[in-house]
Design an enzyme around this catalytic site. Structure first.
Site, PDB file in Angstrom:
ATOM      1  N   GLU A  15     -15.948 -30.813   7.736  1.00 56.23           N
ATOM      2  CA  GLU A  15     -16.115 -30.475   9.154  1.00 56.23           C
ATOM      3  C   GLU A  15     -16.751 -29.099   9.331  1.00 56.23           C
ATOM      4  OE1 GLU A  15     -15.758 -32.746  11.307  1.00 56.23           O
ATOM      5  OE2 GLU A  15     -14.860 -34.152   9.895  1.00 56.23           O
ATOM      6  N   GLU A  40     -23.833 -36.968   7.954  1.00 53.53           N
ATOM      7  CA  GLU A  40     -22.572 -37.152   7.247  1.00 53.53           C
ATOM      8  C   GLU A  40     -22.733 -36.895   5.749  1.00 53.53           C
ATOM      9  OE1 GLU A  40     -19.438 -37.735   8.456  1.00 53.53           O
ATOM     10  OE2 GLU A  40     -20.431 -37.298  10.359  1.00 53.53           O
TER      11      GLU A  40
END
Length: 309
Positions: A171, A233
């Site tokens: 993150e 991602e």
């Protein structure tokens, strides 16, 4: 003057653009603006070496992230879900965050050197913070500018600090890579394209126009937006894994972590082409290929820690 074969004189027809010509000029202007906006925002991302496009300045990102974080905290507090900073879980999460953040300068410099780029300084303006929110949701995020939140539903999935550090490193990587700003640039391009298509198809039958716009929307979704998200991602997986390893967490925990994550929701998910996330099997394969590099980061920065076995 035009001469009629029967002898009748007719006034010459005036040549003009007409409505169709105006539409084409508008379409050309839209295309020019979109190209200028997209290619004018292109930079080489020092973390990946890939070309990236940004829709906001680093200063704007920090401001937007701080505003969003304040709203998240306010909503959680109103629901009685914001855990106190001195709770055991909050302290554990803050310790992990602190170790990860402390390695950001070194990992940033190393990755920039690997990609033969100058070391970026955007992270220096980040206002790091982390909150823990009581929720069954297995989730965590890091907003632009370094504000983080971890939901307690993630704890049983992570199972240990190494896995939690990998999730939080992932993150944090999204913020370091400025993926929020990149999505803004992407959304702007798609919006301009939709406006241009609407102008170009303005003279078409409404039903046909709706069908064509739907087809264009699907093309943008599956050919541009979703692949863009999957690439983000994968980038965050790589940078986050290096960050966790440099902070002396075991990077090998990434494999069982994503195996557990793949079972969420009964393991049912759309095919990869219809998802913003890579297929779990492909994701694990990519992480396995990155493991030698991650282990090298661990060895470099964790000399006083037990070696990986």
């Amino acid at each position: 003057m035009r001469v009629d074969p029967f002898g009748n004189q007719q006034a010459p027809r005036r040549r003009g653009f007409g409505l169709g010509g105006i539409r084409w000029w508008i379409l050309i202007l839209f295309a020019g603006y979109a190209a200028w906006s997209w290619f004018g925002s292109a930079e080489t991302d020092p973390y990946t070496g890939e070309t990236a496009h940004y829709g906001a300045s680093p200063e704007e990102e920090v401001q937007l992230g701080a505003q969003a974080y304040q709203q998240v905290q306010s909503d959680a507090a109103a629901q009685g879900a914001l855990l106190p900073a001195n709770s055991q879980v909050s302290q554990q999460i803050r310790e992990i965050a602190s170790r990860l953040v402390n390695r950001v300068p070194q990992v940033t410099a190393d990755l920039a050197a690997m990609n033969q780029q100058q070391v970026p300084g955007t992270y220096q303006s980040f206002q790091w913070d982390v909150s823990v929110i009581q929720s069954e949701e297995a989730n965590a995020f890091c907003l632009p500018g370094g504000k983080m939140a971890v939901y307690t539903g993630l704890l049983p999935i992570a199972e240990n600090q190494n896995a939690m550090a990998i999730v939080m490193g992932h993150e944090i990587a999204h913020a370091l890579l400025r993926h929020g700003s990149q999505r803004m640039a992407q959304q702007k391009l798609v919006q301009v394209g939709q406006m241009a298509a609407g102008v170009a198809l303005g003279g078409m039958d409404p039903q046909q126009q709706q069908a064509v716009m739907a087809a264009l929307g699907a093309g943008a979704q599956y050919g541009f937006i979703l692949p863009y998200g999957r690439n983000h991602e994968t980038q965050a997986d790589k940078v986050g894994l290096m960050l966790a390893a440099a902070a002396c967490y075991d990077p090998r925990e990434a494999i069982p972590l994503w195996e557990r994550m793949s079972q969420l929701g009964g393991g049912e998910r759309p095919p990869e082409f219809a998802s913003t996330h890579p297929d779990p099997a492909n994701r694990i394969q990519t992480l396995q290929s990155l493991m030698p590099t991650a282990e090298a980061f661990y060895s470099k920065y964790c000399a006083g820690q037990p070696p990986l076995r």
